[in-house]
Design a protein around this motif. Sequence first.
Motif, PDB file in Angstrom:
ATOM      1  N   UNK A   1       0.810  -1.207   0.000  1.00  0.00           N
ATOM      2  CA  UNK A   1       0.000   0.000   0.000  1.00  0.00           C
ATOM      3  C   UNK A   1       0.842   1.255   0.000  1.00  0.00           C
ATOM      4  N   UNK A   2       0.337   2.277  -0.696  1.00  0.00           N
ATOM      5  CA  UNK A   2       1.050   3.545  -0.764  1.00  0.00           C
ATOM      6  C   UNK A   2       0.216   4.694  -0.247  1.00  0.00           C
ATOM      7  N   UNK A   3       0.609   5.887  -0.634  1.00  0.00           N
ATOM      8  CA  UNK A   3      -0.076   7.092  -0.180  1.00  0.00           C
ATOM      9  C   UNK A   3      -1.552   7.081  -0.584  1.00  0.00           C
ATOM     10  N   UNK A   4      -1.842   6.425  -1.709  1.00  0.00           N
ATOM     11  CA  UNK A   4      -3.208   6.390  -2.208  1.00  0.00           C
ATOM     12  C   UNK A   4      -4.192   5.638  -1.327  1.00  0.00           C
ATOM     13  N   UNK A   5      -3.691   4.828  -0.369  1.00  0.00           N
ATOM     14  CA  UNK A   5      -4.597   4.141   0.560  1.00  0.00           C
ATOM     15  C   UNK A   5      -5.134   5.103   1.615  1.00  0.00           C
ATOM     16  N   UNK A   6      -4.466   6.262   1.797  1.00  0.00           N
ATOM     17  CA  UNK A   6      -4.927   7.435   2.555  1.00  0.00           C
ATOM     18  C   UNK A   6      -4.991   7.280   4.067  1.00  0.00           C
ATOM     19  N   UNK A   7      -5.528   6.168   4.574  1.00  0.00           N
ATOM     20  CA  UNK A   7      -5.728   6.081   6.022  1.00  0.00           C
ATOM     21  C   UNK A   7      -5.702   4.625   6.475  1.00  0.00           C
ATOM     22  N   UNK A   8      -5.909   4.425   7.791  1.00  0.00           N
ATOM     23  CA  UNK A   8      -5.875   3.076   8.351  1.00  0.00           C
ATOM     24  C   UNK A   8      -6.968   2.198   7.761  1.00  0.00           C
ATOM     25  N   UNK A   9      -8.107   2.783   7.438  1.00  0.00           N
ATOM     26  CA  UNK A   9      -9.190   2.006   6.830  1.00  0.00           C
ATOM     27  C   UNK A   9      -8.745   1.443   5.485  1.00  0.00           C
ATOM     28  N   UNK A  10      -7.947   2.232   4.767  1.00  0.00           N
ATOM     29  CA  UNK A  10      -7.431   1.749   3.493  1.00  0.00           C
ATOM     30  C   UNK A  10      -6.537   0.538   3.666  1.00  0.00           C
ATOM     31  N   UNK A  11      -5.695   0.550   4.713  1.00  0.00           N
ATOM     32  CA  UNK A  11      -4.817  -0.592   4.946  1.00  0.00           C
ATOM     33  C   UNK A  11      -5.592  -1.801   5.483  1.00  0.00           C
ATOM     34  N   UNK A  12      -6.709  -1.578   6.136  1.00  0.00           N
ATOM     35  CA  UNK A  12      -7.567  -2.699   6.533  1.00  0.00           C
ATOM     36  C   UNK A  12      -8.081  -3.440   5.305  1.00  0.00           C
ATOM     37  N   UNK A  13      -8.379  -2.688   4.240  1.00  0.00           N
ATOM     38  CA  UNK A  13      -8.813  -3.322   2.988  1.00  0.00           C
ATOM     39  C   UNK A  13      -7.704  -4.218   2.427  1.00  0.00           C
ATOM     40  N   UNK A  14      -6.458  -3.756   2.537  1.00  0.00           N
ATOM     41  CA  UNK A  14      -5.330  -4.566   2.048  1.00  0.00           C
ATOM     42  C   UNK A  14      -5.172  -5.837   2.869  1.00  0.00           C
ATOM     43  N   UNK A  15      -5.353  -5.730   4.182  1.00  0.00           N
ATOM     44  CA  UNK A  15      -5.240  -6.909   5.037  1.00  0.00           C
ATOM     45  C   UNK A  15      -6.333  -7.930   4.737  1.00  0.00           C
ATOM     46  N   UNK A  16      -7.527  -7.448   4.416  1.00  0.00           N
ATOM     47  CA  UNK A  16      -8.624  -8.361   4.067  1.00  0.00           C
ATOM     48  C   UNK A  16      -8.325  -9.096   2.758  1.00  0.00           C
ATOM     49  N   UNK A  17      -7.763  -8.382   1.791  1.00  0.00           N
ATOM     50  CA  UNK A  17      -7.373  -9.030   0.535  1.00  0.00           C
ATOM     51  C   UNK A  17      -6.232 -10.012   0.776  1.00  0.00           C
ATOM     52  N   UNK A  18      -5.295  -9.628   1.636  1.00  0.00           N
ATOM     53  CA  UNK A  18      -4.164 -10.510   1.950  1.00  0.00           C
ATOM     54  C   UNK A  18      -4.640 -11.806   2.588  1.00  0.00           C
ATOM     55  N   UNK A  19      -5.649 -11.736   3.428  1.00  0.00           N
ATOM     56  CA  UNK A  19      -6.192 -12.947   4.060  1.00  0.00           C
ATOM     57  C   UNK A  19      -6.727 -13.919   3.019  1.00  0.00           C
ATOM     58  N   UNK A  20      -7.328 -13.401   1.974  1.00  0.00           N
ATOM     59  CA  UNK A  20      -7.895 -14.265   0.934  1.00  0.00           C
ATOM     60  C   UNK A  20      -6.809 -14.894   0.048  1.00  0.00           C
ATOM     61  N   UNK A  21      -5.707 -14.169  -0.132  1.00  0.00           N
ATOM     62  CA  UNK A  21      -4.650 -14.648  -1.018  1.00  0.00           C
ATOM     63  C   UNK A  21      -3.521 -15.371  -0.281  1.00  0.00           C
ATOM     64  N   UNK A  22      -3.570 -15.369   1.055  1.00  0.00           N
ATOM     65  CA  UNK A  22      -2.442 -15.910   1.803  1.00  0.00           C
ATOM     66  C   UNK A  22      -1.206 -15.056   1.606  1.00  0.00           C
TER      67      UNK A  22
END
Length: 331
Positions: free
Chosen positions: A219-240
Motif C-alpha cells: 500500500x502507498x499514499x493512495x490508501x490514505x488512512x488506516x481504513x485503506x490498509x484494513x482493505x489490504x489486510x482483508x485481501x491478503x487474508x484471501x490470497x495468503x
Amino acid sequence: MDHNEWKDLFVFMEQTDRQIADVSFELLGKGKELAKELDCHVTAVLPGFKLEPLCRQLAEYGADRVIAIDDQDLNVYMTEPYTHVLSEVIRKYKPEIVLYGATAIGRDLAPRVSARVHTGLTADCTSLEIEPDSGLLLMTRPAFGGNIMATIVCADHRPQMATVRPGVMTKLRYENHPCVVEPFTVSDIKGHINLEIVDIVKKTGKKINIQDANILISGGRGMKDEEGFKLLNQLADQLGATVSASRAAVEAGLADKEQQVGQTGKTVRPNLYIACGISGAIQHLAGMEDAEVIVAINSDPSAPIFEAADYGLVGDVKKIVPALTDYLMKL
C-alpha cells in the motif's frame, strides 16, 4: 600500500544456531560474478563452532575455499571476538574485497573491522560492479534519504569493503563445485570477550519477513488512512499474502518500518506483487522491480508504476480492492 599484495574476494558468512543467513549465500553468488571479472577466487570466511556441516554446504553456493574458524568462544555472536577474528583473517590473507550482509550482525561487525584494518566501508549497498579499466569495486548505495544513488570507490586502501542489503543479489547453485576447507586458528579469542551472556531469549512474532513472502500486497499514499490498509489486510487474508508498504505510507504512520519496500526499506522478489495506490517513484521501484509478476492499481493512468507492471488496473483503489476481495471470497 602495495595493492598487488591483496588478492581474492572474501565473503563473511553470517550464521546463527548453525543456520547460514540467506544474504551470505546471495553474496557468494555475486562474488562469483565479480571474481570472474577480476580473475580471482571466492573465499567464504566462516566463524563459529562445530562448523563441519556448514562447510560442505558452502561449496554448493560457489565458494572456492572456506576459511573455518571453529572455536567454542565463537558459538554465539559477540562484537569484540568476531571483530578480532575477522581482522586477523584479513591481516593474514590480504583479500582485495570483503563483503558482509547488511543485517544487524553485519552492520555491527563491518565498521569495527574496517577501523581495525584501516580501510573504508560502504554501507547498505544495492549494487556492486567492477570498473573495467581500474579494476576497482564500484559500490552503489542510496544517499540523501534515497533521493539519489551514490557510487563509491575505495581507491587507496585495501581491502575494499561493503555491506549489501538482503534480497538484492541472487543465490546461485553449483553441482560438484570444488571447494577447499582451510581451518584457521586465532589466538586469544577468549581475551577479547568483554561481556557475559547470561541468557538468550527468542521471541517469534506473527508477522513474517516481507522478504520471505511469495505474495505481497503493498500500500502507498493512495490508501490514505488506516481504513485503506484494513482493505489490504482483508485481501491478503484471501490470497495468503503479506502486506507491505511504500515509504510514503510508512512515514504517514500507516505501516511499520519493517514493512517498507524500496531503497530505504527492503528489497523483495515475490512471485506476485500487487501495488495499491503507489505512484511508482524510482526509490520504490528499485525495491520490487524484480518481482515475477507485478500488478498495479492506481487512479492515475500516467503513474510510473504502470511502466513496471505486468498488469494494470486504473481506478479507485478503495473500490477495486474490496471488489477483488469479494470475488475471491465467492471462489
